[in-house]
Design an enzyme around this catalytic site. Structure first.
Site, mmCIF file in Angstrom:
data_model
loop_
_atom_site.group_PDB
_atom_site.id
_atom_site.type_symbol
_atom_site.label_atom_id
_atom_site.label_comp_id
_atom_site.label_asym_id
_atom_site.label_seq_id
_atom_site.Cartn_x
_atom_site.Cartn_y
_atom_site.Cartn_z
ATOM 1 N N TYR A 164 13.981 -33.722 -21.815
ATOM 2 C CA TYR A 164 13.811 -33.844 -20.357
ATOM 3 C C TYR A 164 14.884 -34.783 -19.755
ATOM 4 C CZ TYR A 164 10.206 -32.007 -17.159
ATOM 5 O OH TYR A 164 9.499 -31.261 -16.244
ATOM 6 N N GLU A 171 21.987 -32.080 -15.326
ATOM 7 C CA GLU A 171 21.877 -31.457 -14.000
ATOM 8 C C GLU A 171 22.491 -32.360 -12.934
ATOM 9 O OE1 GLU A 171 17.768 -30.263 -13.263
ATOM 10 O OE2 GLU A 171 17.632 -29.428 -15.270
HETATM 11 C C1 LIG Z 1 15.340 -26.177 -3.389
HETATM 12 C C2 LIG Z 1 15.853 -27.306 -4.177
HETATM 13 C C3 LIG Z 1 14.860 -27.839 -5.140
HETATM 14 C C4 LIG Z 1 15.337 -29.096 -5.751
HETATM 15 C C5 LIG Z 1 14.223 -29.814 -6.418
HETATM 16 C C6 LIG Z 1 14.673 -31.036 -7.076
HETATM 17 C C7 LIG Z 1 13.596 -31.519 -7.994
HETATM 18 C C8 LIG Z 1 14.083 -32.476 -8.957
HETATM 19 C C9 LIG Z 1 13.142 -32.913 -10.014
HETATM 20 C C10 LIG Z 1 12.945 -31.888 -11.106
HETATM 21 C C11 LIG Z 1 13.614 -32.249 -12.357
HETATM 22 C C12 LIG Z 1 13.429 -31.115 -13.346
HETATM 23 C C13 LIG Z 1 14.528 -31.101 -14.283
HETATM 24 C C14 LIG Z 1 14.381 -30.032 -15.349
HETATM 25 O O1 LIG Z 1 14.954 -28.833 -14.895
HETATM 26 C C15 LIG Z 1 15.058 -30.509 -16.565
HETATM 27 C C16 LIG Z 1 14.585 -29.810 -17.789
HETATM 28 O O2 LIG Z 1 13.741 -28.964 -17.822
HETATM 29 S S1 LIG Z 1 15.340 -30.332 -19.184
HETATM 30 C C17 LIG Z 1 14.480 -29.568 -20.517
HETATM 31 C C18 LIG Z 1 13.197 -30.288 -20.876
HETATM 32 N N1 LIG Z 1 12.148 -29.799 -20.039
HETATM 33 C C19 LIG Z 1 10.871 -29.844 -20.379
HETATM 34 O O3 LIG Z 1 10.492 -30.299 -21.429
HETATM 35 C C20 LIG Z 1 9.944 -29.272 -19.400
HETATM 36 C C21 LIG Z 1 8.576 -29.750 -19.657
HETATM 37 N N2 LIG Z 1 7.778 -29.382 -18.564
HETATM 38 C C22 LIG Z 1 6.950 -28.421 -18.603
HETATM 39 O O4 LIG Z 1 6.736 -27.787 -19.604
HETATM 40 C C23 LIG Z 1 6.343 -28.191 -17.284
HETATM 41 O O5 LIG Z 1 5.636 -29.262 -16.852
HETATM 42 C C24 LIG Z 1 5.589 -26.884 -17.105
HETATM 43 C C25 LIG Z 1 6.545 -25.764 -17.390
HETATM 44 C C26 LIG Z 1 5.243 -26.783 -15.640
HETATM 45 C C27 LIG Z 1 4.340 -26.775 -17.981
HETATM 46 O O6 LIG Z 1 3.252 -27.363 -17.393
HETATM 47 P P1 LIG Z 1 1.929 -27.845 -18.139
HETATM 48 O O7 LIG Z 1 2.200 -29.061 -18.902
HETATM 49 O O8 LIG Z 1 0.886 -27.910 -17.116
HETATM 50 O O9 LIG Z 1 1.671 -26.647 -19.088
HETATM 51 P P2 LIG Z 1 1.108 -26.556 -20.541
HETATM 52 O O10 LIG Z 1 2.199 -25.980 -21.340
HETATM 53 O O11 LIG Z 1 0.432 -27.754 -21.097
HETATM 54 O O12 LIG Z 1 0.021 -25.442 -20.228
HETATM 55 C C28 LIG Z 1 -1.212 -25.691 -19.543
HETATM 56 C C29 LIG Z 1 -2.203 -24.571 -19.915
HETATM 57 O O13 LIG Z 1 -1.751 -23.321 -19.405
HETATM 58 C C30 LIG Z 1 -1.434 -22.438 -20.483
HETATM 59 N N3 LIG Z 1 -0.221 -21.711 -20.135
HETATM 60 C C31 LIG Z 1 0.759 -22.118 -19.334
HETATM 61 N N4 LIG Z 1 1.738 -21.221 -19.254
HETATM 62 C C32 LIG Z 1 1.366 -20.207 -20.054
HETATM 63 C C33 LIG Z 1 1.958 -18.979 -20.418
HETATM 64 N N5 LIG Z 1 3.180 -18.601 -19.950
HETATM 65 N N6 LIG Z 1 1.289 -18.179 -21.261
HETATM 66 C C34 LIG Z 1 0.092 -18.521 -21.755
HETATM 67 N N7 LIG Z 1 -0.538 -19.683 -21.451
HETATM 68 C C35 LIG Z 1 0.110 -20.509 -20.615
HETATM 69 C C36 LIG Z 1 -1.257 -23.311 -21.676
HETATM 70 O O14 LIG Z 1 -1.487 -22.672 -22.865
HETATM 71 C C37 LIG Z 1 -2.272 -24.411 -21.415
HETATM 72 O O15 LIG Z 1 -3.563 -23.919 -21.721
HETATM 73 P P3 LIG Z 1 -4.690 -24.883 -22.307
HETATM 74 O O16 LIG Z 1 -4.964 -25.893 -21.234
HETATM 75 O O17 LIG Z 1 -5.821 -23.966 -22.573
HETATM 76 O O18 LIG Z 1 -4.135 -25.493 -23.543
#
Ligand SMILES: CCCCCCCCCCCCC[C@@H](O)CC(=O)SCCNC(=O)CCNC(=O)[C@H](O)C(C)(C)COP(=O)(O)OP(=O)(O)OC[C@H]1O[C@@H](n2cnc3c(N)ncnc32)[C@H](O)[C@@H]1OP(=O)(O)O
Length: 242
Positions: A164, A171
Protein backbone atom coordinates in the site's frame (compact mmCIF):
# COMPACT_ATOMS: atom_id res chain seq x y z
CA UNK A 1 -56.78 -22.79 9.68
CA UNK A 2 -54.82 -25.87 8.56
CA UNK A 3 -54.96 -24.64 4.99
CA UNK A 4 -53.63 -21.19 6.15
CA UNK A 5 -50.65 -22.88 7.79
CA UNK A 6 -50.04 -24.94 4.65
CA UNK A 7 -50.16 -21.78 2.50
CA UNK A 8 -47.62 -20.13 4.84
CA UNK A 9 -45.29 -23.13 4.63
CA UNK A 10 -45.50 -23.17 0.82
CA UNK A 11 -44.72 -19.42 0.64
CA UNK A 12 -41.72 -19.83 2.97
CA UNK A 13 -40.42 -22.74 0.90
CA UNK A 14 -40.77 -20.69 -2.32
CA UNK A 15 -39.01 -17.72 -0.76
CA UNK A 16 -36.15 -19.97 0.45
CA UNK A 17 -35.83 -21.49 -3.03
CA UNK A 18 -35.68 -18.01 -4.56
CA UNK A 19 -32.97 -16.95 -2.06
CA UNK A 20 -30.96 -20.10 -2.82
CA UNK A 21 -31.20 -19.50 -6.60
CA UNK A 22 -30.16 -15.85 -6.14
CA UNK A 23 -27.26 -16.98 -3.92
CA UNK A 24 -26.11 -19.55 -6.47
CA UNK A 25 -26.22 -17.02 -9.32
CA UNK A 26 -24.28 -14.47 -7.26
CA UNK A 27 -21.65 -17.04 -6.27
CA UNK A 28 -21.27 -18.22 -9.88
CA UNK A 29 -20.87 -14.64 -11.13
CA UNK A 30 -18.36 -13.71 -8.40
CA UNK A 31 -16.35 -16.88 -9.02
CA UNK A 32 -16.19 -16.10 -12.75
CA UNK A 33 -15.30 -12.45 -12.05
CA UNK A 34 -12.54 -13.29 -9.56
CA UNK A 35 -11.01 -15.99 -11.78
CA UNK A 36 -11.00 -13.57 -14.75
CA UNK A 37 -9.38 -10.83 -12.63
CA UNK A 38 -6.77 -13.17 -11.12
CA UNK A 39 -5.89 -14.35 -14.65
CA UNK A 40 -5.76 -10.77 -15.96
CA UNK A 41 -3.37 -9.56 -13.27
CA UNK A 42 -1.27 -12.73 -13.62
CA UNK A 43 -0.92 -12.05 -17.35
CA UNK A 44 0.13 -8.49 -16.49
CA UNK A 45 2.66 -9.66 -13.93
CA UNK A 46 4.20 -12.20 -16.31
CA UNK A 47 4.28 -9.64 -19.16
CA UNK A 48 6.10 -7.12 -16.95
CA UNK A 49 8.67 -9.70 -15.80
CA UNK A 50 9.27 -10.93 -19.35
CA UNK A 51 9.68 -7.39 -20.64
CA UNK A 52 12.21 -6.54 -17.96
CA UNK A 53 14.17 -9.79 -18.40
CA UNK A 54 14.31 -9.38 -22.18
CA UNK A 55 15.01 -5.64 -22.42
CA UNK A 56 16.78 -5.02 -19.13
CA UNK A 57 15.06 -1.64 -18.76
CA UNK A 58 11.70 -0.28 -17.62
CA UNK A 59 11.56 2.07 -20.61
CA UNK A 60 8.78 0.98 -22.92
CA UNK A 61 7.30 -1.36 -20.31
CA UNK A 62 4.15 0.72 -19.80
CA UNK A 63 3.46 0.83 -23.53
CA UNK A 64 3.78 -2.95 -23.77
CA UNK A 65 1.18 -3.61 -21.04
CA UNK A 66 -1.05 -0.52 -21.37
CA UNK A 67 -4.03 -2.21 -23.06
CA UNK A 68 -4.21 -5.10 -20.56
CA UNK A 69 -3.77 -2.75 -17.61
CA UNK A 70 -6.49 -0.39 -18.79
CA UNK A 71 -8.88 -3.26 -19.49
CA UNK A 72 -8.55 -5.04 -16.14
CA UNK A 73 -8.36 -1.94 -13.99
CA UNK A 74 -11.45 -0.49 -15.68
CA UNK A 75 -13.26 -3.82 -15.26
CA UNK A 76 -12.76 -3.34 -11.51
CA UNK A 77 -15.47 -0.65 -11.63
CA UNK A 78 -17.88 -3.59 -11.31
CA UNK A 79 -16.69 -3.93 -7.73
CA UNK A 80 -18.42 -0.70 -6.77
CA UNK A 81 -21.59 -2.26 -8.21
CA UNK A 82 -21.02 -5.46 -6.23
CA UNK A 83 -20.95 -3.46 -2.98
CA UNK A 84 -23.80 -1.13 -3.92
CA UNK A 85 -26.11 -4.06 -4.71
CA UNK A 86 -25.09 -5.94 -1.55
CA UNK A 87 -23.50 -8.79 -3.52
CA UNK A 88 -20.42 -8.50 -1.30
CA UNK A 89 -20.15 -7.22 2.27
CA UNK A 90 -17.69 -4.40 1.60
CA UNK A 91 -18.12 -0.67 2.07
CA UNK A 92 -19.11 1.23 -1.10
CA UNK A 93 -17.11 4.24 0.10
CA UNK A 94 -13.87 2.33 0.72
CA UNK A 95 -14.19 0.45 -2.57
CA UNK A 96 -15.26 3.61 -4.42
CA UNK A 97 -12.22 5.60 -3.26
CA UNK A 98 -9.88 2.68 -3.99
CA UNK A 99 -11.23 2.00 -7.48
CA UNK A 100 -11.69 5.65 -8.54
CA UNK A 101 -8.14 6.59 -7.57
CA UNK A 102 -6.83 3.70 -9.70
CA UNK A 103 -9.07 4.58 -12.67
CA UNK A 104 -7.88 8.15 -12.35
CA UNK A 105 -4.21 7.05 -12.40
CA UNK A 106 -4.73 4.77 -15.38
CA UNK A 107 -6.80 7.06 -17.64
CA UNK A 108 -6.12 10.64 -16.56
CA UNK A 109 -2.43 10.34 -15.76
CA UNK A 110 -0.57 7.48 -17.44
CA UNK A 111 -2.80 7.12 -20.50
CA UNK A 112 -3.16 10.88 -21.07
CA UNK A 113 0.34 12.12 -20.29
CA UNK A 114 2.79 10.34 -22.58
CA UNK A 115 5.76 12.08 -20.91
CA UNK A 116 5.32 10.18 -17.62
CA UNK A 117 5.01 6.73 -19.16
CA UNK A 118 8.69 5.93 -18.75
CA UNK A 119 9.06 7.22 -15.18
CA UNK A 120 10.54 4.76 -12.67
CA UNK A 121 7.72 5.65 -10.25
CA UNK A 122 5.28 3.94 -12.59
CA UNK A 123 7.00 0.63 -11.94
CA UNK A 124 6.54 1.14 -8.19
CA UNK A 125 2.78 1.31 -8.34
CA UNK A 126 2.44 -1.21 -11.18
CA UNK A 127 4.32 -3.82 -9.13
CA UNK A 128 2.36 -2.94 -5.96
CA UNK A 129 -1.00 -3.14 -7.76
CA UNK A 130 -0.11 -6.39 -9.53
CA UNK A 131 1.12 -8.26 -6.43
CA UNK A 132 -1.92 -7.03 -4.45
CA UNK A 133 -4.51 -7.90 -7.06
CA UNK A 134 -3.18 -11.39 -7.82
CA UNK A 135 -3.34 -12.09 -4.08
CA UNK A 136 -6.71 -10.39 -3.49
CA UNK A 137 -8.61 -11.99 -6.36
CA UNK A 138 -7.17 -15.44 -5.72
CA UNK A 139 -8.15 -14.99 -2.04
CA UNK A 140 -11.76 -14.28 -3.09
CA UNK A 141 -11.78 -17.16 -5.61
CA UNK A 142 -10.49 -19.78 -3.18
CA UNK A 143 -12.79 -18.45 -0.42
CA UNK A 144 -15.81 -18.87 -2.70
CA UNK A 145 -14.66 -22.39 -3.59
CA UNK A 146 -14.24 -23.05 0.15
CA UNK A 147 -10.61 -24.20 -0.26
CA UNK A 148 -8.55 -21.25 0.90
CA UNK A 149 -4.86 -22.07 1.45
CA UNK A 150 -3.54 -20.31 4.55
CA UNK A 151 -0.62 -18.69 2.72
CA UNK A 152 -3.05 -16.81 0.43
CA UNK A 153 -5.06 -15.61 3.42
CA UNK A 154 -1.80 -14.60 5.11
CA UNK A 155 -0.58 -12.79 1.97
CA UNK A 156 -3.92 -10.96 1.50
CA UNK A 157 -3.78 -9.52 5.00
CA UNK A 158 -0.02 -8.90 5.30
CA UNK A 159 1.41 -7.84 1.95
CA UNK A 160 -0.63 -4.63 1.92
CA UNK A 161 1.52 -3.36 4.82
CA UNK A 162 4.35 -2.92 2.31
CA UNK A 163 2.45 -2.75 -0.99
CA UNK A 164 0.00 0.00 0.00
CA UNK A 165 2.64 2.62 0.92
CA UNK A 166 4.76 1.54 -2.05
CA UNK A 167 1.82 1.99 -4.41
CA UNK A 168 0.91 5.35 -2.93
CA UNK A 169 4.49 6.63 -3.21
CA UNK A 170 4.61 5.50 -6.86
CA UNK A 171 1.28 7.16 -7.64
CA UNK A 172 2.18 10.44 -5.95
CA UNK A 173 5.60 10.58 -7.63
CA UNK A 174 4.00 9.97 -11.03
CA UNK A 175 1.39 12.71 -10.56
CA UNK A 176 4.15 15.04 -9.38
CA UNK A 177 6.20 14.24 -12.50
CA UNK A 178 3.16 15.04 -14.63
CA UNK A 179 2.68 18.54 -13.20
CA UNK A 180 5.11 20.47 -15.48
CA UNK A 181 3.63 18.91 -18.64
CA UNK A 182 0.10 19.63 -17.49
CA UNK A 183 0.96 23.25 -16.73
CA UNK A 184 2.74 23.74 -20.06
CA UNK A 185 0.08 22.12 -22.22
CA UNK A 186 -2.97 23.42 -20.35
CA UNK A 187 -4.59 20.05 -20.94
CA UNK A 188 -8.10 19.33 -19.62
CA UNK A 189 -8.29 22.96 -18.52
CA UNK A 190 -10.87 25.56 -19.30
CA UNK A 191 -9.79 29.19 -19.35
CA UNK A 192 -11.94 32.29 -19.13
CA UNK A 193 -13.52 33.83 -21.09
CA UNK A 194 -15.63 31.02 -22.51
CA UNK A 195 -19.30 30.55 -23.30
CA UNK A 196 -19.96 28.61 -20.07
CA UNK A 197 -18.26 31.27 -17.95
CA UNK A 198 -16.45 28.67 -15.83
CA UNK A 199 -12.77 27.99 -15.42
CA UNK A 200 -11.01 24.77 -14.50
CA UNK A 201 -7.29 24.23 -14.10
CA UNK A 202 -6.18 20.61 -14.28
CA UNK A 203 -2.80 21.55 -12.81
CA UNK A 204 -4.38 22.74 -9.54
CA UNK A 205 -6.84 19.86 -9.64
CA UNK A 206 -3.87 17.46 -9.61
CA UNK A 207 -2.41 19.25 -6.62
CA UNK A 208 -5.74 18.85 -4.82
CA UNK A 209 -5.79 15.14 -5.73
CA UNK A 210 -2.28 14.74 -4.29
CA UNK A 211 -3.32 16.53 -1.10
CA UNK A 212 -6.41 14.36 -0.78
CA UNK A 213 -4.14 11.34 -0.19
CA UNK A 214 -3.26 12.85 3.20
CA UNK A 215 -6.71 12.35 4.78
CA UNK A 216 -7.86 9.42 2.63
CA UNK A 217 -4.93 7.01 2.54
CA UNK A 218 -4.61 6.59 6.34
CA UNK A 219 -8.30 5.69 6.49
CA UNK A 220 -7.91 3.00 3.81
CA UNK A 221 -4.81 1.67 5.51
CA UNK A 222 -6.48 1.59 8.94
CA UNK A 223 -9.46 -0.18 7.41
CA UNK A 224 -7.11 -2.89 6.11
CA UNK A 225 -5.42 -3.17 9.52
CA UNK A 226 -8.85 -3.71 11.12
CA UNK A 227 -9.70 -6.34 8.49
CA UNK A 228 -6.36 -8.00 9.23
CA UNK A 229 -7.13 -8.21 12.96
CA UNK A 230 -10.61 -9.56 12.23
CA UNK A 231 -9.58 -12.22 9.71
CA UNK A 232 -6.17 -13.33 11.00
CA UNK A 233 -6.69 -12.87 14.73
CA UNK A 234 -10.46 -13.34 14.97
CA UNK A 235 -11.06 -10.01 16.69
CA UNK A 236 -14.66 -8.79 16.69
CA UNK A 237 -14.63 -5.34 15.19
CA UNK A 238 -17.59 -3.01 15.28
CA UNK A 239 -17.28 -0.83 12.15
CA UNK A 240 -19.00 2.53 11.99
CA UNK A 241 -21.81 2.61 9.39
CA UNK A 242 -19.87 3.53 6.24
C1 LIG B 1 -11.43 11.54 -9.24
C2 LIG B 1 -10.13 11.53 -8.56
C3 LIG B 1 -10.08 10.60 -7.41
C4 LIG B 1 -8.84 10.78 -6.63
C5 LIG B 1 -8.94 10.13 -5.30
C6 LIG B 1 -7.71 10.25 -4.53
C7 LIG B 1 -7.77 9.30 -3.37
C8 LIG B 1 -6.47 9.07 -2.79
C9 LIG B 1 -6.38 8.04 -1.73
C10 LIG B 1 -6.42 6.62 -2.26
C11 LIG B 1 -5.11 5.96 -2.22
C12 LIG B 1 -5.24 4.59 -2.86
C13 LIG B 1 -3.97 4.19 -3.41
C14 LIG B 1 -4.00 2.80 -4.01
O1 LIG B 1 -4.39 2.88 -5.36
C15 LIG B 1 -2.66 2.22 -3.88
C16 LIG B 1 -2.67 0.73 -3.97
O2 LIG B 1 -3.64 0.05 -4.12
S1 LIG B 1 -1.15 0.05 -3.84
C17 LIG B 1 -1.41 -1.69 -3.73
C18 LIG B 1 -1.80 -2.14 -2.34
N1 LIG B 1 -3.22 -2.01 -2.20
C19 LIG B 1 -3.93 -2.73 -1.34
O3 LIG B 1 -3.43 -3.55 -0.61
C20 LIG B 1 -5.37 -2.47 -1.35
C21 LIG B 1 -5.99 -2.97 -0.11
N2 LIG B 1 -7.30 -2.49 -0.07
C22 LIG B 1 -8.32 -3.21 -0.31
O4 LIG B 1 -8.23 -4.39 -0.54
C23 LIG B 1 -9.55 -2.42 -0.30
O5 LIG B 1 -9.79 -1.85 0.91
C24 LIG B 1 -10.79 -3.08 -0.89
C25 LIG B 1 -10.47 -3.45 -2.31
C26 LIG B 1 -11.86 -2.02 -0.95
C27 LIG B 1 -11.26 -4.30 -0.09
O6 LIG B 1 -12.08 -3.94 0.95
P1 LIG B 1 -12.40 -4.83 2.23
O7 LIG B 1 -11.24 -4.86 3.12
O8 LIG B 1 -13.66 -4.31 2.78
O9 LIG B 1 -12.64 -6.21 1.58
P2 LIG B 1 -12.31 -7.67 2.05
O10 LIG B 1 -11.38 -8.19 1.04
O11 LIG B 1 -11.94 -7.87 3.47
O12 LIG B 1 -13.76 -8.25 1.80
C28 LIG B 1 -14.89 -8.01 2.65
C29 LIG B 1 -15.91 -9.14 2.42
O13 LIG B 1 -16.44 -9.07 1.10
C30 LIG B 1 -16.05 -10.24 0.37
N3 LIG B 1 -15.71 -9.82 -0.99
C31 LIG B 1 -15.24 -8.64 -1.37
N4 LIG B 1 -15.00 -8.60 -2.68
C32 LIG B 1 -15.31 -9.83 -3.14
C33 LIG B 1 -15.27 -10.44 -4.41
N5 LIG B 1 -14.82 -9.78 -5.51
N6 LIG B 1 -15.67 -11.71 -4.51
C34 LIG B 1 -16.10 -12.41 -3.45
N7 LIG B 1 -16.17 -11.89 -2.20
C35 LIG B 1 -15.77 -10.61 -2.06
C36 LIG B 1 -14.89 -10.81 1.10
O14 LIG B 1 -14.72 -12.15 0.91
C37 LIG B 1 -15.24 -10.48 2.55
O15 LIG B 1 -16.23 -11.40 2.99
P3 LIG B 1 -16.28 -11.88 4.51
O16 LIG B 1 -16.57 -10.66 5.32
O17 LIG B 1 -17.36 -12.89 4.51
O18 LIG B 1 -14.94 -12.47 4.81
Amino acid sequence: MASGEEDGAVEEKESNNKKRTKGAIATTWLTFYNIAMTAGWLVLGVAMMRFYLQKGTHKGLYKSIARTLKFFQTFALLEVGHCATGLVRTSVIVTGVQVSSRIFMVWFITHSIRQVQNQESLILFLVAWTVTEITRYSFYTFSLLKHLPYFIKWARYNLFIIMYPLGVIGELMTIYAALPYVRKSGMYSLRLPNKYNVSFDYYYFLIIVMLSYIPLFPQLFLHMLRQRRRVLHGEVIVEKDE
